[in-house]
Design a protein around this motif. Structure first.
Motif, PDB file in Angstrom:
ATOM      1  N   TYR A 196       0.845  -1.200   0.000  1.00 33.68           N
ATOM      2  CA  TYR A 196       0.000   0.000   0.000  1.00 33.68           C
ATOM      3  C   TYR A 196       0.882   1.251   0.000  1.00 33.68           C
ATOM      4  N   ALA A 197       0.305   2.324  -0.527  1.00 36.72           N
ATOM      5  CA  ALA A 197       0.995   3.611  -0.499  1.00 36.72           C
ATOM      6  C   ALA A 197      -0.038   4.729  -0.410  1.00 36.72           C
ATOM      7  N   ILE A 198       0.325   5.780   0.326  1.00 38.40           N
ATOM      8  CA  ILE A 198      -0.512   6.982   0.440  1.00 38.40           C
ATOM      9  C   ILE A 198       0.211   8.124  -0.270  1.00 38.40           C
ATOM     10  N   ALA A 199      -0.525   8.907  -1.063  1.00 32.56           N
ATOM     11  CA  ALA A 199       0.061  10.061  -1.738  1.00 32.56           C
ATOM     12  C   ALA A 199      -0.777  11.307  -1.451  1.00 32.56           C
ATOM     13  N   THR A 200      -0.093  12.441  -1.277  1.00 34.94           N
ATOM     14  CA  THR A 200      -0.790  13.701  -1.016  1.00 34.94           C
ATOM     15  C   THR A 200      -0.223  14.812  -1.891  1.00 34.94           C
ATOM     16  N   SER A 201      -1.095  15.692  -2.345  1.00 36.67           N
ATOM     17  CA  SER A 201      -0.672  16.896  -3.058  1.00 36.67           C
ATOM     18  C   SER A 201      -1.755  17.948  -2.861  1.00 36.67           C
ATOM     19  N   GLY A 202      -1.356  19.142  -2.444  1.00 35.02           N
ATOM     20  CA  GLY A 202      -2.375  20.149  -2.173  1.00 35.02           C
ATOM     21  C   GLY A 202      -1.799  21.530  -1.987  1.00 35.02           C
ATOM     22  N   MET A 248      -8.459   7.159   4.748  1.00 39.21           N
ATOM     23  CA  MET A 248      -8.650   6.485   3.460  1.00 39.21           C
ATOM     24  C   MET A 248      -7.942   5.128   3.437  1.00 39.21           C
ATOM     25  N   LEU A 249      -6.747   5.072   4.026  1.00 37.33           N
ATOM     26  CA  LEU A 249      -6.036   3.799   4.124  1.00 37.33           C
ATOM     27  C   LEU A 249      -6.838   2.805   4.960  1.00 37.33           C
ATOM     28  N   TRP A 250      -7.386   3.279   6.077  1.00 41.39           N
ATOM     29  CA  TRP A 250      -8.207   2.422   6.936  1.00 41.39           C
ATOM     30  C   TRP A 250      -9.416   1.883   6.173  1.00 41.39           C
ATOM     31  N   ASP A 251     -10.068   2.746   5.421  1.00 40.86           N
ATOM     32  CA  ASP A 251     -11.255   2.344   4.669  1.00 40.86           C
ATOM     33  C   ASP A 251     -10.921   1.294   3.617  1.00 40.86           C
ATOM     34  N   ILE A 252      -9.811   1.469   2.936  1.00 36.40           N
ATOM     35  CA  ILE A 252      -9.453   0.502   1.885  1.00 36.40           C
ATOM     36  C   ILE A 252      -9.021  -0.829   2.497  1.00 36.40           C
ATOM     37  N   LEU A 253      -8.426  -0.771   3.698  1.00 33.48           N
ATOM     38  CA  LEU A 253      -8.058  -2.013   4.393  1.00 33.48           C
ATOM     39  C   LEU A 253      -9.306  -2.780   4.817  1.00 33.48           C
TER      40      LEU A 253
END
Length: 413
Positions: A350-356, A407-412
């Motif tokens: 898994y990977a989390i990405a952020t841009s804002g 979001m990671l929790w939800d996908i898990l």
């Protein structure tokens, strides 16, 4: 048995230093079923110290005071406390030898005269020897009340609490009334909505059980506190109400104990043998910092790429220049490629990405400050979502961290 904590220092009152000592002390006193009923921060003034002690002695049985035991002129605690108890200061030779030995051990041949005064202690006090610093603690008992005076430096205070104060309280101050705390952590539901959903359960709580809402950005911790003389019955009854709440809001429950969101995620990844990485732009490594602050994170966290510029996004993660040109850095297509690139580069599940646009500047009419895109890539899918936060940079970053972990929790799940 009730306790009061007094912290001394002008730096606490003007915001230069955050008082972390009180929270730490309160947690450890709570573990001994000694509730803290008052926490006071006061200035480095003799009259303030004496007034605080007088008030504390009227409403508490255990008084813990930290700060003001150093060698400089603004450290006036010992003199004020001696005046309060009507006693004097005397030189403790064991402490004096210890202070001199510390100076010699660190290669300093000359010890300033002011440091010699750190060996002066209250004549009516028991010395709490400080193995890790030069300022000893002191303990005084009067009319059934226990006073502990400790250094304000956190690691010295913690050493003296753990090795001197808490063992004494554990043995000497036992109460017939037990306090039991049980915790529950939720994400993705606001405090008011949560309270509304469990209002009928809360209405049925008996008088000896209270429910506290402890909100943070993106999450709410519930604390059930029971007080009684039968610990086994108290634990059973308190947990039965918590179980009703868990069943009611189970889609939002992350933990049924006193763990952080990050600790839960690290445990899940470790137990299932899966791995995580991050690709962070606007969060600047904050997500990876939260994860790696948890002991044992090395078993599941592989690495992080802080890719602030477009060039870094392309060079490190393989984001396509066409994607950046067509959609911009703050877009769902870009964070999708960032997350999938992190999975590929770090070889993680898994990977989390952020841009804002965290702010305060950089916003546009179509993408104002607070616009954040997050993606979570997993073995079978990549989810993206755009958020519209507000104008405060620090809060926007914190909200992004929590949103990414949620979001990671939800996908898990």
């Amino acid at each position: 048995m009730k306790a009061e904590i007094i912290t001394i220092g002008d730096e606490l009152l003007n915001g230069q230093v955050i008082d972390t000592n009180s929270a730490w002390i309160a947690r450890h006193l709570g573990a001994l079923h000694i509730p803290v009923v008052h926490i006071t921060s006061i200035s480095d003034k003799g009259y303030a110290i004496k007034n605080a002690l007088q008030q504390a002695e009227e409403r508490a049985d255990v008084i813990i005071m930290t700060g003001g035991l150093g060698p400089t002129r603004d450290d006036v605690t010992k003199a004020a406390v001696a005046d309060y108890f009507g006693t004097t200061l005397v030189r403790n030779e064991t402490v004096s030898a210890h202070v001199q030995e510390i100076f010699h051990r660190t290669g300093r041949k000359h010890m300033p005269a002011m440091n010699i005064g750190q060996a002066d202690v209250l004549a009516n006090a028991a010395v709490l020897f400080n193995d890790v610093g030069t300022a000893p603690g002191m303990a005084v008992e009067r009319s059934g009340k226990y006073f502990a005076f400790l250094p304000g430096v956190p690691f010295e205070m913690k050493f003296l609490m753990e090795n001197r104060v808490l063992p004494m309280l554990r043995n000497a101050y036992k109460s017939d009334v037990f306090v039991y705390n049980s915790y529950l952590l939720t994400v993705g539901i606001g405090e008011s909505h949560l309270a509304e959903q469990i209002a009928d359960i809360e209405d049925t709580l008996p008088p000896f059980i209270t429910l506290a809402y402890l909100p943070r950005i993106g999450m709410v911790r519930l604390r059930f506190t029971g007080e009684g003389t039968d610990m086994e019955a108290l634990t059973s009854i308190t947990n039965s109400f918590k179980e009703q709440v868990v069943e009611r809001i189970k889609d939002h429950v992350v933990s049924i104990d006193n763990r952080s969101f990050e600790e839960v995620l690290v445990q899940i990844f470790t137990d299932t043998g899966i791995t995580l990485s991050t690709a962070e732009s606007c969060t600047g490594g904050s997500i990876s910092a939260q994860i790696t602050a948890v002991p044992g994170a090395s078993r599941m966290f592989q690495g992080a790429a802080v890719v602030y510029s477009n060039q870094a996004k392309m060079d490190v993660l393989g984001v396509l220049s066409e994607t950046l040109t067509q959609y911009g850095a703050v877009s769902e297509p870009t964070v999708k490629e960032m997350a999938e690139g992190a999975r590929r580069v770090f070889r993680t599940d898994y990977a989390i990405a952020t841009s804002g646009i965290a702010g305060p500047g950089g916003g546009t009419e179509t993408k104002p400050v607070g616009t954040v895109c997050i993606a979570v890539a997993g073995p079978s899918e990549t989810r993206m979502q755009t958020f519209h936060f507000k104008n405060d940079r620090a809060i926007n970053i914190e909200r992004t961290v929590v949103a990414g972990l949620t979001m990671l929790w939800d996908i898990l799940k």
